[in-house]
Design a protein around this motif. Structure first.
Motif, PDB file in Angstrom:
ATOM      1  N   HIS A 141      12.025 -26.616  -9.257  1.00  0.00           N
ATOM      2  CA  HIS A 141      12.987 -26.440  -8.170  1.00  0.00           C
ATOM      3  C   HIS A 141      12.441 -27.119  -6.905  1.00  0.00           C
ATOM      4  O   HIS A 141      11.239 -27.065  -6.646  1.00  0.00           O
ATOM      5  CB  HIS A 141      13.174 -24.926  -7.939  1.00  0.00           C
ATOM      6  CG  HIS A 141      14.323 -24.600  -7.058  1.00  0.00           C
ATOM      7  ND1 HIS A 141      14.314 -24.820  -5.699  1.00  0.00           N
ATOM      8  CD2 HIS A 141      15.540 -24.062  -7.346  1.00  0.00           C
ATOM      9  CE1 HIS A 141      15.470 -24.430  -5.192  1.00  0.00           C
ATOM     10  NE2 HIS A 141      16.230 -23.968  -6.169  1.00  0.00           N
ATOM     11  N   GLU A 181      19.599 -22.228  -8.355  1.00  0.00           N
ATOM     12  CA  GLU A 181      19.590 -20.791  -8.631  1.00  0.00           C
ATOM     13  C   GLU A 181      20.708 -20.058  -7.872  1.00  0.00           C
ATOM     14  O   GLU A 181      21.624 -19.515  -8.478  1.00  0.00           O
ATOM     15  CB  GLU A 181      18.220 -20.241  -8.228  1.00  0.00           C
ATOM     16  CG  GLU A 181      18.064 -18.761  -8.451  1.00  0.00           C
ATOM     17  CD  GLU A 181      16.643 -18.301  -8.151  1.00  0.00           C
ATOM     18  OE1 GLU A 181      15.695 -18.808  -8.781  1.00  0.00           O
ATOM     19  OE2 GLU A 181      16.493 -17.435  -7.276  1.00  0.00           O
ATOM     20  N   ALA A 182      20.603 -20.073  -6.554  1.00  0.00           N
ATOM     21  CA  ALA A 182      21.559 -19.328  -5.729  1.00  0.00           C
ATOM     22  C   ALA A 182      21.478 -19.859  -4.307  1.00  0.00           C
ATOM     23  O   ALA A 182      20.454 -20.397  -3.901  1.00  0.00           O
ATOM     24  CB  ALA A 182      21.209 -17.836  -5.749  1.00  0.00           C
ATOM     25  N   GLU A 220      22.826 -22.371   3.090  1.00  0.00           N
ATOM     26  CA  GLU A 220      23.977 -22.628   2.217  1.00  0.00           C
ATOM     27  C   GLU A 220      25.067 -21.582   2.470  1.00  0.00           C
ATOM     28  O   GLU A 220      26.255 -21.904   2.508  1.00  0.00           O
ATOM     29  CB  GLU A 220      23.539 -22.591   0.739  1.00  0.00           C
ATOM     30  CG  GLU A 220      22.648 -23.743   0.332  1.00  0.00           C
ATOM     31  CD  GLU A 220      21.212 -23.660   0.819  1.00  0.00           C
ATOM     32  OE1 GLU A 220      20.765 -22.517   1.102  1.00  0.00           O
ATOM     33  OE2 GLU A 220      20.538 -24.702   0.916  1.00  0.00           O
ATOM     34  N   PHE A 237      22.498 -26.459  -1.492  1.00  0.00           N
ATOM     35  CA  PHE A 237      21.357 -27.345  -1.209  1.00  0.00           C
ATOM     36  C   PHE A 237      21.540 -28.165   0.072  1.00  0.00           C
ATOM     37  O   PHE A 237      21.575 -29.388   0.045  1.00  0.00           O
ATOM     38  CB  PHE A 237      21.077 -28.261  -2.420  1.00  0.00           C
ATOM     39  CG  PHE A 237      20.376 -27.547  -3.536  1.00  0.00           C
ATOM     40  CD1 PHE A 237      19.002 -27.328  -3.502  1.00  0.00           C
ATOM     41  CD2 PHE A 237      21.096 -27.068  -4.624  1.00  0.00           C
ATOM     42  CE1 PHE A 237      18.361 -26.644  -4.530  1.00  0.00           C
ATOM     43  CE2 PHE A 237      20.463 -26.375  -5.650  1.00  0.00           C
ATOM     44  CZ  PHE A 237      19.086 -26.174  -5.604  1.00  0.00           C
ATOM     45  N   ASN A 271      25.193 -23.970  -8.282  1.00  0.00           N
ATOM     46  CA  ASN A 271      24.175 -22.952  -8.526  1.00  0.00           C
ATOM     47  C   ASN A 271      24.649 -21.982  -9.601  1.00  0.00           C
ATOM     48  O   ASN A 271      25.846 -21.885  -9.874  1.00  0.00           O
ATOM     49  CB  ASN A 271      23.936 -22.139  -7.247  1.00  0.00           C
ATOM     50  CG  ASN A 271      23.093 -22.886  -6.237  1.00  0.00           C
ATOM     51  OD1 ASN A 271      22.001 -23.367  -6.548  1.00  0.00           O
ATOM     52  ND2 ASN A 271      23.602 -23.003  -5.017  1.00  0.00           N
TER      53      ASN A 271
HETATM   54  N1  URA Z   1      18.154 -23.053  -3.664  1.00  0.00           N
HETATM   55  C1  URA Z   1      19.046 -23.050  -4.672  1.00  0.00           C
HETATM   56  O1  URA Z   1      18.721 -22.766  -5.807  1.00  0.00           O
HETATM   57  N2  URA Z   1      20.285 -23.382  -4.369  1.00  0.00           N
HETATM   58  C2  URA Z   1      20.677 -23.736  -3.149  1.00  0.00           C
HETATM   59  O2  URA Z   1      21.850 -24.043  -2.968  1.00  0.00           O
HETATM   60  C3  URA Z   1      19.710 -23.757  -2.131  1.00  0.00           C
HETATM   61  C4  URA Z   1      18.460 -23.404  -2.405  1.00  0.00           C
END
Ligand code: URA
Length: 249
Positions: free
Chosen positions: A215, A102-103, A108, A115, A141
């Motif tokens: 996720h 996602e983000a 990160e 991740f 992401n």
């Molecule tokens: N969750 C995500 O979706 N991306 C990342 O990089 C870390 C946690």
């Protein structure tokens, strides 16, 4: 140095770069092998080399250029102001498998790599259980910047950032992708159903099979769902024509 030597040197450099990126084999089409090695008389050696279809090095360069562009991006004023750094993506530019989250979160944002926090450590274990090393796949992401307080990305932010992900996919040309959670699926395919309904079935993004699954952050809260994720990941391994590794746990 003559043009053939320059071409050979450049090829060696490109192969060494690929090796450092973890690439262990190169697909060469029979048509490419059939082309006789003739050097056109006019252009200088660098231009000549640039015109050769050495795709992997080219892909890497183009990804680097795209990353540089993302690092300068201010399309989302709030995110550009709050971020420590842009988290573009990591892994093998020629990966056959791509994971999309996602983000970035706080870890990160601090480290500049997707991740790498607790959810990331779990994702790394999932990747390894599938028979890959983390550096063999590509991880990205939907958003390249951390939303404040890890809030859900706003639709406008997804719209602004999506072209980067689309271009990453276009350059890497993975054989399969895994969407980690609903945000990735909704961004790429504009599907509005929940991840529980979506997961475990193949969808297609511009001809590339994409498997939605839970996720890793959800798995940290609901470890029982790991079983379903493992089922989904076995499907992905099968899709890639690989053996499903025996589980050690
Ligand atoms: N969750 C995500 O979706 N991306 C990342 O990089 C870390 C946690």
């Amino acid at each position: 140095m003559n043009e053939i030597d320059a071409l050979i040197d450049e090829t060696i450099r490109a192969l060494e770069q690929m090796k450092r990126a973890g690439i262990t084999h190169v697909d060469v089409r029979p048509e490419t092998l059939a082309i006789p090695l003739t050097i056109p008389p006019t252009p200088a050696s660098s231009a000549l080399v640039a015109s050769q279809p050495i795709r992997p090095a080219d892909t890497e360069t183009q990804l680097q250029q795209l990353a540089a562009e993302a690092r300068r991006c201010t399309r989302c004023a709030e995110l550009a102001q709050c971020r420590t750094q842009v988290v573009f993506g990591t892994g093998n530019p020629r990966a056959e498998l791509m994971f999309i989250g996602e983000a970035p979160g706080a870890d990160e944002d601090a480290q500049g790599e997707p991740f790498v926090g607790r959810a990331g450590q779990l994702l790394t274990k999932i990747i390894q259980a599938m028979g890959f090393a983390r550096h063999e796949v590509y991880i990205a992401n939907v958003l390249k910047c951390r939303p404040p307080e890890n809030r859900t990305p706003l639709p406008m932010e997804v719209q602004n950032c999506l072209p980067y992900l689309q271009r990453q996919i276009e350059l890497i040309q993975p054989r399969a992708m895994v969407a980690l959670g609903a945000t990735a699926m909704r961004a790429l395919l504009d599907i509005q159903i929940g991840i529980t309904k979506m997961r475990g079935r193949w969808y297609y993004y511009r001809g590339i099979p994409i498997m939605p699954t839970y996720h890793p952050a959800y798995l940290l809260r609901n470890p029982a769902a790991k079983r379903e994720v493992w089922q989904d990941m076995q499907e992905v391994v099968r899709q890639l024509g690989r053996e499903i590794p025996r589980r050690s746990t």
